[in-house]
Design a protein around this motif. Structure first.
Motif, PDB file in Angstrom:
ATOM      1  N   TRP A   1     -14.730  38.914 -41.880  1.00 53.09           N
ATOM      2  CA  TRP A   1     -13.930  39.859 -42.671  1.00 53.09           C
ATOM      3  C   TRP A   1     -12.942  39.094 -43.562  1.00 53.09           C
ATOM      4  O   TRP A   1     -12.747  39.443 -44.725  1.00 53.09           O
ATOM      5  N   ASN A   2     -12.306  38.063 -42.992  1.00 54.29           N
ATOM      6  CA  ASN A   2     -11.307  37.342 -43.773  1.00 54.29           C
ATOM      7  C   ASN A   2     -11.940  36.588 -44.935  1.00 54.29           C
ATOM      8  O   ASN A   2     -11.442  36.615 -46.065  1.00 54.29           O
ATOM      9  N   SER A   3     -13.073  35.924 -44.659  1.00 59.65           N
ATOM     10  CA  SER A   3     -13.776  35.201 -45.729  1.00 59.65           C
ATOM     11  C   SER A   3     -14.280  36.174 -46.791  1.00 59.65           C
ATOM     12  O   SER A   3     -14.239  35.877 -47.988  1.00 59.65           O
ATOM     13  N   LEU A   4     -14.760  37.332 -46.345  1.00 59.58           N
ATOM     14  CA  LEU A   4     -15.217  38.353 -47.290  1.00 59.58           C
ATOM     15  C   LEU A   4     -14.058  38.818 -48.171  1.00 59.58           C
ATOM     16  O   LEU A   4     -14.220  39.000 -49.388  1.00 59.58           O
ATOM     17  N   GLY A   5     -12.889  38.982 -47.568  1.00 62.37           N
ATOM     18  CA  GLY A   5     -11.725  39.412 -48.337  1.00 62.37           C
ATOM     19  C   GLY A   5     -11.373  38.444 -49.449  1.00 62.37           C
ATOM     20  O   GLY A   5     -11.037  38.851 -50.566  1.00 62.37           O
ATOM     21  N   ILE A   6     -11.460  37.137 -49.161  1.00 63.13           N
ATOM     22  CA  ILE A   6     -11.164  36.123 -50.181  1.00 63.13           C
ATOM     23  C   ILE A   6     -12.146  36.241 -51.343  1.00 63.13           C
ATOM     24  O   ILE A   6     -11.757  36.200 -52.521  1.00 63.13           O
ATOM     25  N   ALA A   7     -13.439  36.401 -51.029  1.00 62.83           N
ATOM     26  CA  ALA A   7     -14.450  36.514 -52.082  1.00 62.83           C
ATOM     27  C   ALA A   7     -14.258  37.786 -52.903  1.00 62.83           C
ATOM     28  O   ALA A   7     -14.396  37.776 -54.134  1.00 62.83           O
ATOM     29  N   LEU A   8     -13.918  38.878 -52.242  1.00 63.61           N
ATOM     30  CA  LEU A   8     -13.679  40.140 -52.957  1.00 63.61           C
ATOM     31  C   LEU A   8     -12.471  40.013 -53.883  1.00 63.61           C
ATOM     32  O   LEU A   8     -12.492  40.496 -55.024  1.00 63.61           O
ATOM     33  N   ARG A   9     -11.435  39.336 -53.395  1.00 60.66           N
ATOM     34  CA  ARG A   9     -10.238  39.144 -54.219  1.00 60.66           C
ATOM     35  C   ARG A   9     -10.544  38.313 -55.453  1.00 60.66           C
ATOM     36  O   ARG A   9     -10.079  38.614 -56.557  1.00 60.66           O
ATOM     37  N   GLU A  10     -11.353  37.280 -55.279  1.00 60.99           N
ATOM     38  CA  GLU A  10     -11.687  36.399 -56.397  1.00 60.99           C
ATOM     39  C   GLU A  10     -12.569  37.076 -57.436  1.00 60.99           C
ATOM     40  O   GLU A  10     -12.637  36.628 -58.583  1.00 60.99           O
ATOM     41  N   THR A  11     -13.236  38.152 -57.059  1.00 62.80           N
ATOM     42  CA  THR A  11     -14.088  38.882 -58.003  1.00 62.80           C
ATOM     43  C   THR A  11     -13.396  40.145 -58.513  1.00 62.80           C
ATOM     44  O   THR A  11     -14.046  41.021 -59.095  1.00 62.80           O
ATOM     45  N   GLY A  12     -12.083  40.242 -58.276  1.00 70.20           N
ATOM     46  CA  GLY A  12     -11.319  41.351 -58.834  1.00 70.20           C
ATOM     47  C   GLY A  12     -11.347  42.632 -58.016  1.00 70.20           C
ATOM     48  O   GLY A  12     -10.807  43.653 -58.460  1.00 70.20           O
ATOM     49  N   ARG A  13     -11.919  42.584 -56.828  1.00 71.77           N
ATOM     50  CA  ARG A  13     -12.028  43.797 -55.992  1.00 71.77           C
ATOM     51  C   ARG A  13     -10.874  43.798 -54.981  1.00 71.77           C
ATOM     52  O   ARG A  13     -11.060  43.707 -53.777  1.00 71.77           O
ATOM     53  N   THR A  14      -9.660  43.936 -55.518  1.00 73.29           N
ATOM     54  CA  THR A  14      -8.453  43.725 -54.724  1.00 73.29           C
ATOM     55  C   THR A  14      -8.276  44.755 -53.618  1.00 73.29           C
ATOM     56  O   THR A  14      -7.881  44.407 -52.499  1.00 73.29           O
ATOM     57  N   VAL A  15      -8.549  46.009 -53.901  1.00 73.63           N
ATOM     58  CA  VAL A  15      -8.368  47.060 -52.888  1.00 73.63           C
ATOM     59  C   VAL A  15      -9.291  46.816 -51.697  1.00 73.63           C
ATOM     60  O   VAL A  15      -8.874  46.922 -50.532  1.00 73.63           O
ATOM     61  N   GLU A  16     -10.546  46.463 -51.989  1.00 73.76           N
ATOM     62  CA  GLU A  16     -11.486  46.146 -50.913  1.00 73.76           C
ATOM     63  C   GLU A  16     -11.045  44.896 -50.161  1.00 73.76           C
ATOM     64  O   GLU A  16     -11.222  44.798 -48.935  1.00 73.76           O
ATOM     65  N   ALA A  17     -10.471  43.934 -50.868  1.00 73.58           N
ATOM     66  CA  ALA A  17      -9.991  42.704 -50.232  1.00 73.58           C
ATOM     67  C   ALA A  17      -8.868  43.004 -49.247  1.00 73.58           C
ATOM     68  O   ALA A  17      -8.830  42.447 -48.139  1.00 73.58           O
ATOM     69  N   ILE A  18      -7.946  43.871 -49.639  1.00 75.79           N
ATOM     70  CA  ILE A  18      -6.840  44.245 -48.740  1.00 75.79           C
ATOM     71  C   ILE A  18      -7.391  44.866 -47.463  1.00 75.79           C
ATOM     72  O   ILE A  18      -6.956  44.541 -46.350  1.00 75.79           O
ATOM     73  N   ASP A  19      -8.370  45.743 -47.598  1.00 74.95           N
ATOM     74  CA  ASP A  19      -8.989  46.362 -46.421  1.00 74.95           C
ATOM     75  C   ASP A  19      -9.649  45.310 -45.534  1.00 74.95           C
ATOM     76  O   ASP A  19      -9.501  45.332 -44.303  1.00 74.95           O
ATOM     77  N   ALA A  20     -10.373  44.367 -46.161  1.00 75.18           N
ATOM     78  CA  ALA A  20     -11.060  43.329 -45.392  1.00 75.18           C
ATOM     79  C   ALA A  20     -10.068  42.454 -44.628  1.00 75.18           C
ATOM     80  O   ALA A  20     -10.262  42.158 -43.443  1.00 75.18           O
ATOM     81  N   HIS A  21      -8.992  42.027 -45.291  1.00 81.52           N
ATOM     82  CA  HIS A  21      -7.998  41.177 -44.625  1.00 81.52           C
ATOM     83  C   HIS A  21      -7.254  41.944 -43.532  1.00 81.52           C
ATOM     84  O   HIS A  21      -6.901  41.364 -42.490  1.00 81.52           O
TER      85      HIS A  21
END
Length: 298
Positions: A130-150
């Protein structure tokens, strides 16, 4: 020919098991090598030298050459027999995929690993994915999804009692919150990350948390507190001879001094940043810091 071959194997239990055992050996080989390569990517002076590769460049070259196979092997996690090893392999690839900015590959790898770890009840593996996924989502501009993942990662590490990984999850959550414009929540997240690292006596993790905290404090106009946070981060980065982290923090400190109307201090910090980036073999960043220093009249 491939369809024919698969058909032959499916009709013979012995051949089928031989093929599955071979895949298992390939996956274990990949895991051992990727673990060693990841060790080189995360290595800092003073730490034990990783095995198997002669240096960081050799480890990176192997990862580059094997990337397609490594990403494909992680996807075997959909089969129960390979799930555990494939999940750990995915974590060994996280730093490399960040370094090369292969974020689409990382989203694929982490998504598969997360699902497999969840099915197996592997909380640590699921939290890491989940944490690694959040970093990748954040780097691709998917910030809301990244917050959920982290957030999911943080909650899983907390439930498992893994304070070390929980501290990093809080930090990554704070970065995502800052990018979403939620500065006060980011300050709280980075403060929690710092406190956990302090409790664990992880001075390098504490440096990361202090640096991130300084940036979030700066966003809210708390320049003096930001400067203090950056100075604490610098002290710890220099202990580890982490010159890249030192360079980043010096640049952040320079910016804070500019906001506080201290051009002479800002000029000095940019020059220190350029020197640190040079020592880190990061010439592009060093040149940028020198240009920023030249633009200031002390």
């Amino acid at each position: 020919m491939r369809v024919f071959g698969v058909g032959v194997v499916e009709g013979d239990a012995g051949l089928w098991e031989e093929g599955e055992a071979a895949r298992e050996r390939v996956l274990e080989f990949y895991h051992r090598r990727a673990w060693a390569a990841d060790g080189w990517l995360r290595w800092l002076p003073g730490m034990p030298v990783p095995e198997r590769f002669s240096d960081r460049a050799a480890a990176l070259a192997w990862l580059d050459a094997e990337r397609a196979g490594l990403v494909a092997a992680v996807q075997w996690a959909r089969q129960e027999r390979y799930a555990d090893t494939a999940v750990w392999l995915s974590q060994c690839l996280a730093e490399f995929l960040d370094w090369r900015r292969f974020f689409d590959d990382k989203i694929t790898v982490c998504g598969v690993a997360r699902e497999a770890a969840h099915r197996a009840g592997n909380q640590a593996g699921e939290a890491g994915a989940w944490n690694s996924l959040g970093i990748a989502l954040r780097e691709t501009g998917r910030t809301v999804e990244a917050i959920d993942a982290h957030t999911r990662s943080r909650d899983l590490h907390h439930a498992a009692g893994d304070s070390h990984r929980e501290a990093f999850a809080w930090g990554d959550l704070g970065v995502a919150l800052r990018e979403a414009g939620r500065a006060e929540e980011a300050i709280d997240a980075h403060t929690r990350s710092r406190d956990l690292h302090q409790t664990l006596r992880n001075r390098h993790g504490e440096a990361i948390a202090w640096n991130n905290l300084g940036s979030s404090l700066g966003d809210t106009g708390r320049a003096e507190e930001a400067i203090e946070a950056f100075e604490k981060a610098l002290e710890r980065y220099r202990e580890f001879e982490d010159w890249y982290g030192t360079g980043q923090t010096c640049s952040n400190l320079a910016l804070a001094h500019q906001y506080a109307a201290r051009p002479s201090d800002a000029h000095t910090c940019y020059l220190q940043s350029a020197d640190a980036f040079t020592r880190a073999n990061a010439p592009t960043e060093a040149a940028k810091a020198r240009t920023q220093a030249e633009a200031i009249t002390p």
